[in-house]
Design a protein around this motif. Sequence first.
Motif, PDB file in Angstrom:
ATOM      1  N   UNK A   1     -32.031   6.114 -59.111  1.00  0.00           N
ATOM      2  CA  UNK A   1     -32.303   4.694 -58.905  1.00  0.00           C
ATOM      3  C   UNK A   1     -32.102   4.366 -57.438  1.00  0.00           C
ATOM      4  N   UNK A   2     -32.907   3.410 -56.943  1.00  0.00           N
ATOM      5  CA  UNK A   2     -32.908   3.080 -55.519  1.00  0.00           C
ATOM      6  C   UNK A   2     -32.809   1.563 -55.361  1.00  0.00           C
ATOM      7  N   UNK A   3     -32.073   1.123 -54.336  1.00  0.00           N
ATOM      8  CA  UNK A   3     -31.935  -0.296 -54.043  1.00  0.00           C
ATOM      9  C   UNK A   3     -32.145  -0.533 -52.553  1.00  0.00           C
ATOM     10  N   UNK A   4     -32.996  -1.513 -52.223  1.00  0.00           N
ATOM     11  CA  UNK A   4     -33.221  -1.886 -50.825  1.00  0.00           C
ATOM     12  C   UNK A   4     -32.145  -2.858 -50.370  1.00  0.00           C
ATOM     13  N   UNK A   5     -31.514  -2.556 -49.230  1.00  0.00           N
ATOM     14  CA  UNK A   5     -30.501  -3.449 -48.662  1.00  0.00           C
ATOM     15  C   UNK A   5     -31.072  -4.294 -47.539  1.00  0.00           C
ATOM     16  N   UNK A   6     -32.003  -3.764 -46.760  1.00  0.00           N
ATOM     17  CA  UNK A   6     -32.644  -4.544 -45.724  1.00  0.00           C
ATOM     18  C   UNK A   6     -32.512  -3.950 -44.341  1.00  0.00           C
ATOM     19  N   UNK A   7     -33.035  -4.686 -43.346  1.00  0.00           N
ATOM     20  CA  UNK A   7     -32.981  -4.296 -41.940  1.00  0.00           C
ATOM     21  C   UNK A   7     -31.884  -5.066 -41.234  1.00  0.00           C
ATOM     22  N   UNK A   8     -31.142  -4.399 -40.374  1.00  0.00           N
ATOM     23  CA  UNK A   8     -30.072  -5.066 -39.646  1.00  0.00           C
ATOM     24  C   UNK A   8     -29.450  -4.145 -38.624  1.00  0.00           C
TER      25      UNK A   8
ATOM     26  N   UNK B   1     -37.249  -2.274 -34.223  1.00  0.00           N
ATOM     27  CA  UNK B   1     -36.779  -2.815 -32.943  1.00  0.00           C
ATOM     28  C   UNK B   1     -35.540  -2.058 -32.511  1.00  0.00           C
ATOM     29  N   UNK B   2     -35.254  -2.008 -31.210  1.00  0.00           N
ATOM     30  CA  UNK B   2     -34.068  -1.285 -30.728  1.00  0.00           C
ATOM     31  C   UNK B   2     -32.789  -1.787 -31.405  1.00  0.00           C
ATOM     32  N   UNK B   3     -31.986  -0.868 -31.911  1.00  0.00           N
ATOM     33  CA  UNK B   3     -30.710  -1.210 -32.532  1.00  0.00           C
ATOM     34  C   UNK B   3     -30.803  -1.668 -33.968  1.00  0.00           C
ATOM     35  N   UNK B   4     -32.007  -1.785 -34.524  1.00  0.00           N
ATOM     36  CA  UNK B   4     -32.184  -2.252 -35.897  1.00  0.00           C
ATOM     37  C   UNK B   4     -32.396  -1.046 -36.820  1.00  0.00           C
ATOM     38  N   UNK B   5     -31.636  -1.009 -37.897  1.00  0.00           N
ATOM     39  CA  UNK B   5     -31.660   0.102 -38.846  1.00  0.00           C
ATOM     40  C   UNK B   5     -32.101  -0.424 -40.216  1.00  0.00           C
ATOM     41  N   UNK B   6     -32.834   0.402 -40.935  1.00  0.00           N
ATOM     42  CA  UNK B   6     -33.171   0.093 -42.315  1.00  0.00           C
ATOM     43  C   UNK B   6     -32.165   0.745 -43.252  1.00  0.00           C
TER      44      UNK B   6
ATOM     45  N   UNK C   1     -28.835   5.518 -47.247  1.00  0.00           N
ATOM     46  CA  UNK C   1     -29.892   6.039 -46.382  1.00  0.00           C
ATOM     47  C   UNK C   1     -30.098   5.076 -45.221  1.00  0.00           C
ATOM     48  N   UNK C   2     -30.012   5.592 -43.993  1.00  0.00           N
ATOM     49  CA  UNK C   2     -30.253   4.800 -42.791  1.00  0.00           C
ATOM     50  C   UNK C   2     -31.560   5.292 -42.159  1.00  0.00           C
ATOM     51  N   UNK C   3     -32.454   4.362 -41.869  1.00  0.00           N
ATOM     52  CA  UNK C   3     -33.790   4.759 -41.436  1.00  0.00           C
ATOM     53  C   UNK C   3     -34.263   3.950 -40.238  1.00  0.00           C
ATOM     54  N   UNK C   4     -35.112   4.564 -39.449  1.00  0.00           N
ATOM     55  CA  UNK C   4     -35.849   3.879 -38.387  1.00  0.00           C
ATOM     56  C   UNK C   4     -37.302   4.327 -38.473  1.00  0.00           C
ATOM     57  N   UNK C   5     -38.188   3.409 -38.064  1.00  0.00           N
ATOM     58  CA  UNK C   5     -39.624   3.673 -38.165  1.00  0.00           C
ATOM     59  C   UNK C   5     -40.227   3.733 -36.769  1.00  0.00           C
TER      60      UNK C   5
END
Length: 811
Positions: free
Chosen positions: A568-575, A618-623, A643-647
């Motif tokens: 199961x997966x849950x989205x927390x958001x960008x920050x 954006x710089x410094x923003x993580x998913x 999971x920490x992600x950048x695009x």
Amino acid sequence: MKNYKKGLLALMVLSAMSLMAAEEKTIEVNTFEDENGENLDNCSLREAIFAAHKNAAFGGCSAGDTNSTQADVIQLKEGTYKLTRGELKPESAVDIRGATRYNYDQRNVLTDAYPAYEDLKTFIVGDGIHRIFNTAQTFANLDLTDVALKNGKADLGGAIFSGGNLSLNRSAILDSTAVQAGGAIYALAQNGERTLTINSTLLQGNKATKGSVLAMDCVSNMSDSKPVLSLLQSSIIKNGATDNQSILDFCGNVSATISTNTIAQNIANPNNGSVIKAISEGNNLLSQYSNIVLANNTIVENDAYTGLYYDKNGTKQLGFNVFAYNGKNIANSKSCRFINNAKPDDELSFIAFNNALELSASKCDLPKSALDEAVDDYRNVDVSNTVMSNILSNLMPASAYNVFLPLYYPKRYSTGYDLFDVSSINCNTFSTVSADQRGIQRVIDATLLLTPDQRNLCEIGSVEVMNLTAADVQDLKNTSLVTLVDSYEKIVDQLKKDIEDPNFKQYKIANQDDLSEMEPYLNSLKANLKYRAIYFDPFKLALASEKTTDASGNQIVKRLDADHYNVSVKTLGLGTDLVINSGIPTVVNTGADSDLVCEWNSSLKQVVLYRTSGAVSAPGVIGYCTYTLTDKENPTVTSSGILKSTFNNIAPVAVSDEYSISSNNNLTVSVNPLENDHDHGDGPENTVPAGKKIWFQNALGQNTAIKFDTIPAGLNFKAEFSGPCPEAYARETCYGGNIEFSVKNNLSQFDYPVKYSVFDSEGTESNQATITLKNVAKNTNTSSSGGGGSMGVLGVFALMGLAVFRRKSKA
């Protein structure tokens, strides 16, 4: 240059021929009879050893490797080789291999992965009168792999009297006897240092007055001998007798590493016998420079007066051992004893931490200084008041579940100390192996931000039991989807080739199984491509849980896949950060543009992360998102990870093109390079989010993505669209639409290469490509002085040789 190429090809043919000849160097033993030259049709083990030494054919055996610096490989078949002519005496280095224990047609019952690991299939059996191998006079090196030795007997070294380096790998020594010393092995250390390596080997049923399993020389050339012993991931079980002095007997300037073994149910003299003896006594001298390391072993249920018998000489290091429950029926028995029951001197070179010992019951004498230093993460566990059955299973018989090595599993004990998760320091501080006795990797570096209590720490003993762990992954990034798809296509193509290749027939079933999973996955991936998506396999970095198979108590590692675990997966958001309070994660500084999506794709069996806008980070923003693995069979077994992600923006691709110009079109051509160029690394065009542009555009919204790097002299061009290039190239002009090239001189016979690159909508530049204007008007009535037509006989043979070389190399 042509002659050079031909010479190179000829050289490669000769190299291929030499490699083909090299493949014939293994000596294949084809009879179980103990022949010695009387039958030219058969090659026996004894004849193979003689042929290896003489570098000449003997009996029915080939010469083997005639390079005197290389060990000869002798291959045995499945079955029993009975010795009837006395011991074998290798006079040169030999590497004797039994039938392989790996079966690529079946899965391993322990890990559920290919190949299966099976019991020993090749036995060399003595006559009960003579030992089996003797290199004491020849000092020859001896390597044994997948071979069991049984029923040897001698004064010294019942199975092996070793004068050279000795290696036993995935082997066994069984039921062998020495009248004086070394029931299984006696190591003679002449002419300096000698190494003895025993790995994944069973030593059982061996007896000797001294060293039922191992004894050694103490003096070499009027000085201390220097044996170097590595005893790893093995089981030393049920050796010795009540009139035997020791099981492992050390002396000289020995350097011994005894790691990740089970040493249990051995027998020694109840009045003075030891399991491990390391003291100077009479002519058996132990050097002050000796070093004995005991790490990650389970040493229990031995019937002896002493487990470890030691004195002031040398260094002793004990870490992560279960060293208890020995001498149950023997008065005054101890697992650790200083010489003559004296009190250990605190000045001794002795380290002991993270061991399970019977301290308060005075069953282990260790220097007080060593015990005082073992605090906090290094503390020893006192099991004086703990019944062994509360923390250890019974001795499990050899089976596929324990790689055919009898061992004990640790057990959870709810009301007292057990052997689980005792320390967060390196489990292998003293050990030379990073896996437990079964080959299961000891992994303790998972962070587990959400469930830190589930983190795997070090177990005491030879077996490490793994908890289900969903790893935290810190730095997920999207990669080129073109490269991703291409990589899987190459794997599928290679699997298909290998399945049809007779050189890989032993892997055919495993390859077919892999193909049956990989091909549907590839098709599903192509159908589920998302723009700038990250594809994450939640099982790749996770640790599997173990479970008990049945009433017998065997344990297996449950295969990590979607058939055994729910995801199961849950989205927390960008920050910009993540705060966790009481196991609940909250994203810090979530903006209005937080359009992150994290979802489980059941057809891909992967977690897919992407942004609905397709924007880069954006710089410094993580998913941030979380995923949870839950055991389908037992839902209480569950673990979650972050999971920490950048695009990122994947650079576009410019593709070189070629166009013809001639007098028929006035040496003029109109082209649109963007028709062949693409930005598919971010995603196919049908995946681009609505409103998002692919190519860089000018102020009028026209695609002006082309930057010309070089325009040849004599060439004119005009473009449908133009405008400033992006950012760092803003002073230059970029072009788009249809671009017309024309040659200034209509009598020209030259080709015109135009170098260019393209920019995507984020202003990222592609590779450099070439538009080649091929002038077909030039004079083509020319001839070459050589190099065309016939390849030549040597070239044909060279290519044939290369083909053979590749196939042989592949095999």
